[in-house]
Design an enzyme around this catalytic site. Structure first.
Site, PDB file in Angstrom:
ATOM      1  CG  HIS A 129      40.263  38.105  39.999  1.00  0.00           C
ATOM      2  ND1 HIS A 129      39.591  38.740  41.022  1.00  0.00           N
ATOM      3  CD2 HIS A 129      41.537  37.914  40.444  1.00  0.00           C
ATOM      4  CE1 HIS A 129      40.406  38.912  42.056  1.00  0.00           C
ATOM      5  NE2 HIS A 129      41.596  38.425  41.730  1.00  0.00           N
ATOM      6  CB  SER A 179      43.580  36.296  43.211  1.00  0.00           C
ATOM      7  OG  SER A 179      44.067  37.295  42.334  1.00  0.00           O
ATOM      8  CG  ASP A 199      36.518  40.103  40.188  1.00  0.00           C
ATOM      9  OD1 ASP A 199      37.391  40.393  39.346  1.00  0.00           O
ATOM     10  OD2 ASP A 199      36.769  39.438  41.215  1.00  0.00           O
TER      11      ASP A 199
END
Length: 788
Positions: A757, A452, A754
């Site tokens: 991340h 990610s 978040d």
């Protein structure tokens, strides 16, 4: 200040460089200065100051008629490749050094560059050819090494200090004393010039003083030199011209190629020692398409010619030179990883003109002026000479361009060849366009593998069943103004790397369509991906936590499946991947995250060796597929992550470092990184032909966790921008995008996005640390664009 070699970042947009070549207005300079070495392909007037003049025809009309409307010493009807490159970089046309040295030209701003190239010059010294019995021109005495000496003579003036000129004079004097006194001692003669005798015992002292003075001069010049672009060549054509005038046996002159290439690379080494960082080194043009050689070696054997009409054996000869030159340049890149050594492919750029002249009659709409510009169409005049007389190619050895009775064609822009040896301004313009667009950025493509931290849309394209919020606001709000599948408010590290090297944002592999161009690169990373295969987690009882089954090994399989669309033959693939950057990671973080979230902390340490081995195996496979440069990021300081800070919150203050991060988890990340670096060291030893870089995400990120305010994170580096109430604004049951979560007013004041991340602002700082240093080892190649 202490001088250190730093990678200089260009401030202009290379993507528009082919268009900028046509702009009459000034553009921002990418380099502070430009220095050129070579022969008639780059001589802008040194020929004017050689007596008696060599190649005197270049000093006569109709030379220079197209742009300057007078002869300038350029062996063309107008501008050369060098002129277009200088203009595109916002620099003036280079003045000839001999004009400056003779006093005929004003000193001007020599800091913006100087041209040392001389028409007729060779790489090897003239004495080399005389010893071989070849008849040589006097310009062979202005060889590449002589031109290098001229550059050294210019250094005191280049540094702009009268004091440095005095120092330089002292250096020359002491150097002369050392050399001469050594001779007089050996011969037991008086040093008559100074009427003193310097014994050999004093030589080391004088030599040491001389070297110290030289070091002082260089130290003062390194900033200017380091911020300059050095064009070394094209050179070598005249070296081969001498033996070609007496033999056509291929084997007779092939042995000269290693010697010519050796001189070129040795000069580059000396320039690096002086502080030079960025080089453009052109290869040879297709000699078999040269009208003069086509005339001289004309044959009735049709097999000797290619489909264009060029002599195959001569083109093969120059291709061999170019191949050997590229091999040597690759070795230099390995020896001097801080440099950016660019090979300029003159051969294939020119070959496009010869093979498909009709392609070059197109209209370009200038992006900045919005004015259409029609460019020359070369038509059927690709092998014929514009300025010449008689013969199948309008070329005659007896009556050449500039001689009485020889006139030029009406429109040189319709021709590739100007006088039989040199090209027209129109042809040089096109070569400059091709070379600029291909060369000034060291990478033509980027291929990314990971999770990610670098996924630009693959998880979203696959359905994102366990993380659907990445397809909705507020994800993507900062830069794209829409959700893109990136796990952040905006761009990621990989996006900034693509920007810095003027490449498009990487297309996610799973979202590719048939009409999309994959040659600038593709992204295989998937949010939630692991280094280890799914089977490992299922057997460990962690299968239910997986976001995706698309592990690193699966991503590698996608690349292999795509490869036939990128290149076909081995030669084609080698050439393509040589200028491609492969980013392998960050990967492995999720292998640890899944175990941590499940509460299986004891398994973390034991997972590191197989994770590192999986990364190592993937790198080996990519190298086997043709990868030559690989950037391998380590893990972030996960002890500073809101996820870990929330899940493993402790009442014991000793568990936290001075920045408020969990020491144990940061220590674990450091352990992973240590093992990864050891694996990369082994890979470098077993793959010496590959350039394997470690990207220190940990070190780059630790800066803003240590001093968030210094980097603009006024809201701190530990609290999530988008989340739910809590000590770190993170709640695993109300994550960003879910019911109950809120987004902060300004994500750029937060490092954490978040809870898992980072924000675009944080990723930008990490990217800049990798691209401009000091957080990639060895350094990434010089980027053609400065990230603001």
């Amino acid at each position: 200040m202490a001088w250190s070699v730093k990678i200089w970042s260009l401030r202009c947009v290379v993507l528009l460089l082919p268009l900028l070549l046509f702009l009459p207005t000034n553009v921002t300079a990418c380099y502070s200065s430009l220095f050129s070495f070579g022969d008639s392909l780059t001589d802008t007037g040194n020929l004017n100051f050689i007596f008696p003049p060599q190649s005197p025809n270049c000093l006569l009309p109709p030379y220079g008629q197209t742009h300057f409307h007078r002869p300038t010493g350029r062996c063309s009807d107008g501008r050369l490749i060098l002129d277009f490159l200088a203009h595109s970089l916002g620099l003036p046309y280079l003045e000839p050094y001999l004009g400056f040295k003779s006093g005929a030209l004003k000193r001007g701003n020599i800091k913006q560059g100087m041209n040392f190239a001389v028409a007729g010059a060779s790489a090897l010294d003239g004495s080399f050819f005389e010893e071989k019995g070849f008849a040589v021109d006097a310009t062979a005495n202005f060889s590449l090494r002589v031109q290098l000496d001229w550059f050294k003579e210019l250094l005191p003036s280049l540094c702009g200090s009268s004091y440095s000129e005095v120092i330089f004079s002292s250096f020359l004097f002491l150097h002369y004393v050392v050399v001469y006194s050594n001779y007089s001692t050996q011969k037991d003669k008086e040093f008559t010039k100074m009427k003193l005798k310097i014994r050999s015992a004093r030589i080391p002292t004088l030599l040491a003083i001389s070297n110290c003075i030289w070091d002082f001069i260089i130290a003062g010049c390194k900033k200017v030199i380091g911020n300059s672009l050095f064009i070394v060549g094209e050179i070598g054509g005249n070296d081969y011209g001498y033996p070609l005038s007496e033999t056509t046996a291929f084997g007779d002159f092939v042995p000269y190629i290693p010697q010519v290439v050796s001189v070129i690379t040795s000069v580059i080494r000396e320039l690096i020692d002086l502080g030079a960082v960025t080089f453009m080194v052109p290869g040879m043009l297709p000699l078999g398409c040269n009208s003069a050689y086509l005339t001289r070696f004309a044959t009735t054997d049709e097999e000797e010619y290619d489909q264009v009409g060029c002599l195959k054996w001569l083109n093969t000869f120059h291709e061999y030179h170019n191949e050997l030159l590229q091999i040597e340049l690759n070795q230099l890149r390995g020896l001097y990883p801080h440099t950016n050594i660019i090979y300029a492919d003159y051969f294939n750029a020119a070959l496009q003109l010869y093979k498909s002249p009709e392609q070059f009659g197109i209209s370009i709409l200038l992006a900045l002026s919005c004015q259409p510009l029609w460019l020359a169409r070369f038509g059927g005049n690709v092998l014929k000479v514009c300025c010449g007389v008689d013969g199948p190619y309008n070329y005659n050895e007896i009556s050449k361009c500039g001689d009485e009775g020889v006139v030029a064609c009406d429109d040189p822009s319709q021709y590739v060849s100007w006088d039989g040896y040199h090209m027209t301004e129109a042809a040089y313009r096109w070569i400059a366009i091709v070379v600029s667009s291909r060369s000034l950025s060291p990478y033509n493509a980027i291929f990314n593998f990971g999770d990610s931290l670098s996924d630009t849309g693959n998880l979203l394209a696959s359905g994102a069943l366990l993380f659907p919020v990445i397809g909705k606001f507020p994800y993507g709000q900062t830069f794209f103004n829409r959700s893109t599948g990136r796990c952040s408010d905006g761009r990621l590290v990989i996006d900034f790397i693509a920007e810095a090297y003027k490449l498009q944002y990487l297309l996610p592999y799973l979202a590719l369509t048939k009409d999309q161009n994959v040659h600038p690169g593709v992204n295989f990373a998937v949010a939630g991906a692991t280094a280890l295969d799914t089977k490992f987690f299922i057997e460990a009882g962690l299968g239910k936590f997986l976001w995706t089954n698309n592990s690193l090994n699966i991503q590698l399989g996608w690349f292999k499946k795509l490869k036939p669309s990128l290149c076909t033959s081995k030669l084609d693939c080698d050439s393509y991947f040589e200028r491609s950057l492969f980013v392998v990671g960050e990967i492995g973080g999720n292998d640890y995250n899944y175990a941590a979230v499940a509460g299986n902390i004891t398994q973390l340490q034991a997972t590191v060796p197989p994770v590192v081995e999986a990364i190592k195996t993937a790198i080996n496979e990519l190298i086997a597929e043709g990868a030559r440069e690989l950037l391998v990021p380590g893990n972030l300081p996960i002890g500073c992550s809101a996820l870990y800070l929330t899940l493993f919150r402790s009442e014991n203050k000793e568990d936290y470092d001075g920045n408020g991060c969990l020491k144990s988890f940061n220590g674990f990340a450091e352990y992973h990184n240590k093992e990864l670096k050891l694996a990369l060291k082994t890979l470098r030893q077993t793959n010496p032909h590959a350039r394997i870089l470690y990207a220190d995400y940990y070190g780059a990120a630790k800066r803003f966790f240590h001093a968030p305010g210094h980097y603009g994170f006024s809201s701190g580096a530990l609290r999530a921008c988008c989340g739910a109430p809590g000590p770190y604004n993170f709640n695993i049951s109300a994550r960003c995008g879910h019911t109950g979560s809120k987004v902060c007013a300004d994500p750029s004041t937060h490092a954490n996005w978040d809870g898992i991340h980072l924000t675009e602002a944080a990723y930008k700082y990490i990217a800049k640390g990798l691209i401009y240093g000091p957080f990639s080892y060895p350094p990434l190649k010089t980027s053609p664009y400065k990230i603001p």
